[in-house]
Structures are given as structure tokens and as C-alpha cells.
Design an enzyme around this catalytic site. Structure first.
Site, PDB file in Angstrom:
ATOM      1  N   GLY A  11       0.910  -1.317   0.096  1.00  0.00           N
ATOM      2  CA  GLY A  11       0.259  -0.024   0.003  1.00  0.00           C
ATOM      3  C   GLY A  11       0.906   1.080   0.135  1.00  0.00           C
ATOM      4  N   HIS A  65       6.035   6.215   8.045  1.00  0.00           N
ATOM      5  CA  HIS A  65       5.598   5.306   8.883  1.00  0.00           C
ATOM      6  C   HIS A  65       5.380   5.735  10.496  1.00  0.00           C
ATOM      7  CE1 HIS A  65       5.169   1.810   6.171  1.00  0.00           C
ATOM      8  NE2 HIS A  65       6.570   1.682   6.125  1.00  0.00           N
ATOM      9  N   ARG A  87      -4.357  -1.682   6.038  1.00  0.00           N
ATOM     10  CA  ARG A  87      -4.612  -2.897   5.255  1.00  0.00           C
ATOM     11  C   ARG A  87      -4.991  -3.968   6.231  1.00  0.00           C
ATOM     12  NH1 ARG A  87       0.481  -5.969   1.938  1.00  0.00           N
ATOM     13  NH2 ARG A  87      -0.942  -7.616   0.877  1.00  0.00           N
ATOM     14  N   MET A 189       3.170  -2.239 -11.876  1.00  0.00           N
ATOM     15  CA  MET A 189       4.485  -1.479 -11.151  1.00  0.00           C
ATOM     16  C   MET A 189       5.316  -2.629 -10.791  1.00  0.00           C
ATOM     17  SD  MET A 189       1.842   0.062  -8.234  1.00  0.00           S
ATOM     18  CE  MET A 189       3.183   0.059  -6.772  1.00  0.00           C
ATOM     19  N   ARG A 214       5.387  -8.988  -4.107  1.00  0.00           N
ATOM     20  CA  ARG A 214       5.141 -10.511  -4.207  1.00  0.00           C
ATOM     21  C   ARG A 214       3.987 -10.661  -4.991  1.00  0.00           C
ATOM     22  NH1 ARG A 214       4.251 -13.662  -0.320  1.00  0.00           N
ATOM     23  NH2 ARG A 214       3.054 -12.259   0.919  1.00  0.00           N
TER      24      ARG A 214
END
Length: 251
Positions: A11, A65, A87, A189, A214
Site C-alpha cells: 500500500g 510510517h 490494510r 508496478m 510479491r
């Protein structure tokens, strides 16, 4: 203007792709000429001080963060627009577990059960997911914050991009919004060397073990957590978030 992600998840990288494209009116050069950590630099990294950010035209983009109570005084004075991405924490745990295993600058996570205990008690980088989310959900009302979930973006990226553009006050034609959404599809991306961290030396991030980007899906925690671990996780979530009056958009 800030993009505030919740912990280690794609995200964060997604917003570092979406926001520059919106502000540039869909110009692909905005995400193809600079690595994402330079185009939307991190407040907590010293690298930001070398990028001459004061010379960039306003509005400038940043990501962090930081917990809400860690934001600098200037943040509350300027009151920038904030896009806060949430998330499913079980997927955040899953993403983090894989990420810790490919980086040389983080303590190895240990076994899955060990890392789960660390995650649930906040003994991981950036601290408790629960405290982070609660802090930002309880942010002062005068701040301009858009809350959006990773799962919402997966479900309907076109709509998410449109709503983000509207929040930023950027009026774009439907075809431009569609092109931005297409550019920000996970598969695209993943093929963008300025976004997939492939330029990071292997000594810092060993993507031969697993790629940084991933899967780009919701619900991958089901492939990692045992039923007992998932049940325990849900019990902790229920207790930690019992006073939170917010409808989370995930299963």
C-alpha cells in the site's frame, strides 16, 4: 501533502505511484525517472535532507510510517492533506514476515510463531499496528485526512484513484484517471524498476529469496497463518480495537 501508510505493505508503494501520477496529470515520467523513495521521500530517512525538497514545487509529497503522536509540530501548523492507507493486519503481518526475511538491515524474524508474537505485541519496526491505526483514526478533526484501505484499491482501483484525485483537488478527465489506474496495476508496478526495488543492491535486499512486490492480493495471510494462529490474531484484534468506531473494509 502526505501519504501515510500503515506499516510494511505494498500500500505504501502503491501510493508512491498513484499520487505523483495524479499530481502530474498522468505523466508517466513522474514514476519512471525517479525511484519511489526519491519521488515521495520518507520523513524518517536522512536521505530526504539531501534531495533539496525546498526547491520542489508545491504541493510536495512525503511518506512516513510515523505514529500520529510522532509527527513534528510543523505538521500540525501546516495541516497538509493526508492519505492514510490501512490494510488487514493479518496481511500486514504476512507481508512483514516475508520482507524481514529478505532485508539485511532488519533483525531476522525468527520462526513464524515467534514473529507473530512480536507483531501482536508491537515489538517490531514502527511498533504496534493497533496503536498506529488507532492514533491516526483519532487524529484531530481539523486535519484533512482521507482514509482508504488496500482492499478498497484492489476491489476497484479506478474508483479509488478517482476519489483520491478528488480529495487532492485535482480535476482530471475520466480517460486520464483510467490511464493512471492502469499504470498503477500491480503487474505494471512490478515491471517498473523505479518502483519494484530492483535497483537496491542485493546486500541490502535479497530479492532472489522473494520479490519485494510479491503478490499484490488481499487475503494471502490464509497461506501463512494456521487456523489457530488466525483465531488468536482475531481475538487480539477484537480486544485491542474494541473502542474504535470505524468500519474496516476487509474480511
Amino acid at each position: 501533502m502526505f501519504s501515510l501508510p500503515c506499516f510494511l505493505c505494498v500500500g505504501t508503494t502503491w501510493m508512491q505511484e498513484i499520487l505523483p501520477l495524479i499530481l502530474s496529470g498522468g505523466d508517466p515520467a513522474s514514476v519512471e525517472t525517479l525511484p519511489n523513495w526519491d519521488r515521495v521521500p520518507w520523513l524518517e530517512e536522512t536521505r530526504a535532507s539531501s534531495l533539496k525538497l525546498e526547491e520542489r514545487p508545491s504541493p510536495r509529497l512525503f511518506t512516513t510510517h510515523f505514529h500520529y503522536n510522532m509527527m513534528p509540530p510543523s505538521f500540525f501548523q501546516v495541516k497538509p492533506k493526508v492519505v492514510y492507507v490501512m490494510r488487514n493486519p493479518k496481511d500486514v503481518f504476512t507481508s512483514s514476515f516475508h520482507y524481514y526475511n529478505i532485508t539485511s538491515f532488519l533483525v531476522k524474524p525468527g520462526s513464524q510463531s515467534e514473529f507473530l508474537q512480536k507483531f501482536l505485541t508491537g515489538k517490531v519496526i514502527f511498533g504496534s499496528w493497533f496503536d498506529h491505526v488507532k492514533g491516526w483514526l483519532n487524529a484531530k478533526e481539523e486535519l484533512q485526512i482521507m482514509y482508504i484501505s488496500y482492499e478498497e484499491m484492489i476491489k476497484d482501483l479506478n474508483d479509488s484513484v478517482s476519489r483520491i484525485a478528488q480529495f487532492l483537488g485535482k480535476s482530471l478527465e475520466p480517460d486520464v484517471l483510467k490511464k493512471i489506474a492502469d499504470k498503477c496495476l500491480f503487474k505494471n508496478m512490478k515491471n517498473n524498476p523505479m518502483s519494484n526495488y530492483s535497483v537496491v543492491p542485493q546486500e541490502f535486499m535479497d530479492q532472489t529469496k522473494t520479490q519485494f512486490l510479491r503478490k499484490g492480493v488481499a487475503g494471502d495471510w490464509r497461506n501463512l497463518l494456521t487456523p489457530e494462529e488466525a483465531q488468536h490474531f482475531d481475538a487480539v484484534f477484537k480486544e485491542k480495537m474494541k473502542d474504535v468506531n470505524y468500519k474496516f473494509n476487509w474480511d
